[in-house]
Design a protein around this motif. Structure first.
Motif, PDB file in Angstrom:
ATOM      1  N   UNK A  67      51.061  14.670 -33.484  1.00 25.49           N
ATOM      2  CA  UNK A  67      51.823  13.618 -32.657  1.00 25.49           C
ATOM      3  C   UNK A  67      51.073  13.435 -31.786  1.00 25.49           C
ATOM      4  N   UNK A  68      50.078  14.420 -31.102  1.00 23.90           N
ATOM      5  CA  UNK A  68      49.107  13.797 -29.999  1.00 23.90           C
ATOM      6  C   UNK A  68      48.252  12.444 -30.639  1.00 23.90           C
TER       7      UNK A  68
ATOM      8  N   UNK B 207      43.370  17.261 -20.868  1.00 30.03           N
ATOM      9  CA  UNK B 207      44.878  17.685 -21.573  1.00 30.03           C
ATOM     10  C   UNK B 207      46.050  17.245 -20.328  1.00 30.03           C
ATOM     11  N   UNK B 208      45.205  17.541 -19.715  1.00 30.08           N
ATOM     12  CA  UNK B 208      46.900  17.086 -19.057  1.00 30.08           C
ATOM     13  C   UNK B 208      46.897  15.787 -18.722  1.00 30.08           C
TER      14      UNK B 208
ATOM     15  N   UNK C 104      46.835  14.333 -21.825  1.00 27.20           N
ATOM     16  CA  UNK C 104      47.192  14.004 -22.720  1.00 27.20           C
ATOM     17  C   UNK C 104      49.190  14.441 -22.288  1.00 27.20           C
ATOM     18  N   UNK C 105      49.336  15.245 -21.637  1.00 28.39           N
ATOM     19  CA  UNK C 105      50.503  16.005 -21.708  1.00 28.39           C
ATOM     20  C   UNK C 105      51.552  14.210 -21.179  1.00 28.39           C
ATOM     21  N   UNK C 106      50.235  13.884 -19.572  1.00 27.85           N
ATOM     22  CA  UNK C 106      51.255  12.572 -18.737  1.00 27.85           C
ATOM     23  C   UNK C 106      51.382  10.919 -19.886  1.00 27.85           C
TER      24      UNK C 106
ATOM     25  N   UNK D 171      51.701  11.802 -22.976  1.00 26.60           N
ATOM     26  CA  UNK D 171      53.140  12.041 -24.437  1.00 26.60           C
ATOM     27  C   UNK D 171      54.523  12.179 -23.264  1.00 26.60           C
ATOM     28  N   UNK D 172      54.738  11.750 -22.191  1.00 28.88           N
ATOM     29  CA  UNK D 172      56.816  12.171 -21.386  1.00 28.88           C
ATOM     30  C   UNK D 172      56.473  10.757 -21.361  1.00 28.88           C
ATOM     31  N   UNK D 173      55.861  10.388 -20.806  1.00 32.82           N
ATOM     32  CA  UNK D 173      55.777   8.731 -20.432  1.00 32.82           C
ATOM     33  C   UNK D 173      56.375   8.154 -22.021  1.00 32.82           C
TER      34      UNK D 173
ATOM     35  N   UNK E 239      59.579   9.256 -23.255  1.00 32.46           N
ATOM     36  CA  UNK E 239      60.790   8.869 -21.974  1.00 32.46           C
ATOM     37  C   UNK E 239      61.477   7.363 -22.392  1.00 32.46           C
TER      38      UNK E 239
ATOM     39  N   UNK F 178      50.505   4.106 -18.081  1.00 36.43           N
ATOM     40  CA  UNK F 178      50.242   4.993 -18.639  1.00 36.43           C
ATOM     41  C   UNK F 178      48.297   4.289 -19.416  1.00 36.43           C
TER      42      UNK F 178
END
Lengths: 445, 372
Positions: B3-4, B132-133, B135-137, B139-141, B144, B277
């Motif tokens: 998914x990443x 890594x961070x 990546x998470x940003x 993903x979350x954006x 949403x 993003x």
């Protein structure tokens, strides 16, 4: 027996292993028990005192008293110890002695995290009682309890509790290093310890969870987390945690599944409302009234028509008031507690609107913000969230609607970059398994 | 962890609107745009397969590490600088065009440069965090915003304004050969895999790419929607009158129920989120490329605190983007965007083939070692 126990059991600070030798007769007695699970008075009355007085042959006492049971199978030892029995070895025979103690009656009621169906009691300020109920809730030979003292002057006892098979060694090392680097004269409460351990100095979100609930602690231990119990405080610290732990109440595991899922969703809605609604109010009324459909905009603006100043002053007045109300209702003595809410909430609220100083929509916004803030189950997180609306208001004052979204984006960045003792704080986990490997390589867990 | 990979692919796909891809395509709607749309997923898919199977040979390595395995330092530095400048330009165009969109549609009275400055500071804050961070940003954006994107697409297809005749007329022009620019615009949507040049570092060592066929397929659907829906709504002729085509398209949609009447606001919300993003991810890649220019640069994909040089490079980039903003107007943005799209396609194709060849070379080296 004692040597063998050392191999079976994990090293625990609260496991008492004594070897007593009678000075006259030269007889030897080996004694092992978990201190928090045991009534020490009973041990003295039934074991140590008769043994040292030696008025009556001790072996006869063991055999005649029904409280002592002969144990033949070493495999049951750990189980017996964990269920509040003391083990005695005398003349190569092993007996168990029932000295079980439950400290549930000594506990006060949980105040911060109340629940309907869960356990009603909180931890105790006496760490031994706390350890008693933790040991009773998490009955496992893998449970390790370490003790250390924190505070240069106070030397406050701190118990570090974890399941040695499940705990992440990396996390444990980080915690130990962090605790060793704590240099403060007096440490008096868990909250103080939380701030010392909380990573960066200007951390926005809490990275440790303060709880008073035994079921939450038990659950955390079973997930391999570390629990810190401080002497003199009825709150324990759980770490590492993720953001989503803060959004779960313990009751989510006790009640109807669909309603629970809805409630969790509701908490995220509440989170959004409480952090953005005042900002949105400013942005929509002062910058982008075209956002809403026409009728809605008209009624919003009409309710504001008598208010003589811009919307952000209105928002600041009302939010200051509600913060004062909240603060005063904590500080006020319990006996006159209801006065502040009555005066503040009912009288001031309706009067300020009738006087035309604040629009009636703003009253709705303020109460909605306050209510949705209390939907969040954990106190430390709801405090952190309470602050979030102010920067967003500032963004909204200068940049309108775009500012509100920008503010939210900053929060998302800062959430994503937070780490709680090596664990990722804010992420969608999905199907992460150790077999497939996790993002970020092998360094962190 | 696939998914990443898909997040990086699709953030690029969705950001095409900000890089004026719909504009370039619709201008050439009778001159090869349709053929370009049909061809690009095939070529994009082949490139995706080549690139991913190339990168798979180098687990936990980004471009700077891979190229230093084979080439001398000075060559690697030149290549990395080139890549960094490329991505830097694309983010600069995105930043400029969304600052324009915000001032035009959301804050007409606001100061464009002030908004711009704050947007860029926020992006800089995000981009200096660890890999890594970021990546998470991302993903979350995306999680949403994808429901909102779906909603916009649903609404835009189901509007009564939609003229299917116009779409069919344009679709019938599929036999014209596209120009380079049109083809490059269509290809842009399929080149999101290039983000792995840095983000390959965080994928676990035993990582395997899966479902690769689905990526170009979904991106193709997105491309079809971005191209044909505005034509269906504005008509075959009026559609070229807008530079920010999709903002105008979203503004012609209306919601009957709910608080909000105009679709434009939801569209703007999505656009702000996605472009922020995209900029964060882009700048982070640029940052990592520039960091690799330093001698003895330590690669740490999850550093606790960004090193000082991150901030220094970031400040330089902010200044450069700001200068670019001041020196160009909207027309030059369109021109610059066109040039950029073409150069980007060439560079992407070159680097993909290059990495593929290098991976073969590495495999051969090991085989030789094993045989010897």
């Amino acid at each position: 027996m004692l040597d063998r126990l050392k191999i079976i059991l994990s090293p625990a600070e609260d496991l008492i292993q004594n070897e007593i030798q009678h000075p006259i007769t030269g007889q030897k007695l080996e004694l092992a028990y978990f201190l928090p699970l045991i009534d020490e008075q009973k041990i003295h009355a039934f074991i140590t005192v008769p043994f040292s007085k030696n008025e009556y042959p001790f072996m006869n006492l063991l055999k005649s008293n029904p409280n002592f049971t002969k144990v033949t199978d070493p495999a049951t030892w750990t189980d017996l110890l964990l269920r509040g029995q003391a083990l005695i070895e005398f003349q190569d025979q092993i007996f168990s002695f029932d000295a079980m103690k439950f400290s549930y009656t000594d506990l006060s009621e949980a105040k911060l995290e109340t629940s309907i169906l869960g356990p009603q009691n909180s931890l105790s300020e006496d760490p031994i009682i706390s350890l008693n109920i933790i040991r009773n809730a998490y009955v496992s030979p893998e449970l390790v309890i370490d003790k250390m003292n924190v505070g240069n002057l106070s030397r406050t006892g701190l118990y570090i509790i974890y399941d040695q098979r499940k705990v992440n060694k990396h996390t444990l090392d980080l915690v130990m290093n962090k605790l060793a680097s704590v240099h403060l004269d007096l440490i008096q409460s868990t909250g103080q310890l939380e701030r010392l351990l909380n990573g960066k100095k200007y951390q926005l979100f809490p990275t440790l969870l303060i709880t008073e609930r035994i079921d939450r602690i038990g659950r955390a231990l079973s997930f391999g987390k570390v629990v810190l119990v401080l002497k003199g405080s009825q709150y324990a610290i759980i770490l590492p945690v993720t953001f989503f732990d803060f959004m779960h109440a313990v009751e989510d595991h006790y009640e109807s599944i669909w309603m629970t899922k809805l409630l969790i969703f509701l908490r995220y809605v509440a989170l959004f409302i409480t952090s953005t609604l005042p900002g949105l109010y400013v942005a929509i009324l002062s910058y982008n009234p075209e956002v809403f459909r026409l009728q809605l905009t008209f009624s919003l603006v009409a309710s504001r028509s008598i208010v003589p100043y811009p919307s952000f002053i209105e928002v600041i007045i009302m939010l200051l008031m509600i913060e004062m109300l909240l603060e005063s209702s904590i500080r006020i003595p319990k006996l006159i507690g209801s006065t502040s809410t009555t005066v503040g909430g009912l009288i001031l609220g309706s009067a300020i609107q009738q006087a035309g100083l604040v629009s009636s929509v703003m009253i709705i916004v303020t109460s909605l913000v306050a209510i949705s803030n209390f939907v969040l189950p954990i106190h430390t997180m709801s405090l952190a969230i309470r602050f979030l609306k102010y920067p967003i208001i500032v963004f909204a004052i200068f940049f309108g609607l775009a500012g509100v979204f920008l503010g939210l984006f900053v929060y998302i960045i800062s959430l994503c970059s937070t780490r709680s003792f090596g664990e990722y704080y804010f992420r969608y986990r999905g199907d992460v398994s150790t077999k497939k490997g996790d993002i970020g390589g092998t360094g962190t867990a | 962890m696939n998914r990443y990979v898909s997040y990086h692919y699709f953030i690029n796909t969705f950001s095409n609107i900000m890089l004026l891809v719909p504009y370039h395509l619709t201008v050439a709607r009778f001159d090869g745009a349709v053929l370009a749309i049909l061809l690009s997923p095939v070529i994009g898919g082949i490139l995706l397969y080549m690139f991913t199977s190339g990168m798979q040979v180098f687990p936990e390595k980004g471009f700077p590490e891979i190229f230093s395995l084979f080439y001398p330092k000075w060559l690697v530095r030149i290549l990395m600088t080139f890549k960094a400048l490329m991505i830097g330009t694309s983010t600069a165009i995105v930043v400029t065009s969304y600052a324009v969109i915000i001032t035009r549609f959301l804050n007409p009275e606001g100061n464009q440069y002030a908004i711009m400055a704050v947007l860029m500071l926020v992006c800089a804050f995000g981009a200096t965090r660890s890999t890594v961070t970021v990546n998470f940003i991302l993903e979350i954006i995306l999680i949403l915003n994808i429901p909102l994107i779906g909603f916009i697409i649903y609404k835009s297809i189901h509007t009564p304004l939609m003229s299917w005749d116009a779409i069919i007329i344009v679709a019938k022009h599929f036999y014209q050969l596209p120009s380079l620019l049109v083809f490059a615009s269509a290809m842009f949507i399929f080149t999101g895999f290039m983000n792995l040049a840095i983000f390959n570092r965080v994928l676990p060592p035993n990582f395997r790419f899966k479902h690769r066929w689905a990526f170009p397929l979904v991106a193709f659907l997105v491309l079809v929607v971005t191209f044909f829906v505005p034509i269906g709504i504005h008509g075959t002729e009026a559609v070229v009158h807008y530079v920010f085509l999709w903002s105008a398209t979203a503004d012609s949609l209306k919601m009957m129920y709910g608080f909000i009447e105009r679709m434009l606001l939801i569209f703007l919300l999505v656009i702000i989120n996605l472009s922020l993003t995209y900029t964060v991810v882009g700048w982070h890649i640029v940052l990592e490329f520039f960091k690799s220019l330093f001698p003895n640069n330590k690669v740490d994909s999850d550093e606790a605190k960004p090193p000082l040089k991150s901030y220094v490079i970031m400040a330089g980039m902010l200044a450069a983007t700001f200068l670019l903003m001041f020196s160009i107007n909207e027309l030059t943005v369109v021109f610059l965007g066109a040039v950029f799209l073409i150069i980007r396609m060439c560079s992407e194709v070159t680097f993909t083939i290059w990495v593929y060849v290098l991976s073969k070379k590495k495999v051969r080296r090991y085989e030789k070692k094993a045989n010897a």
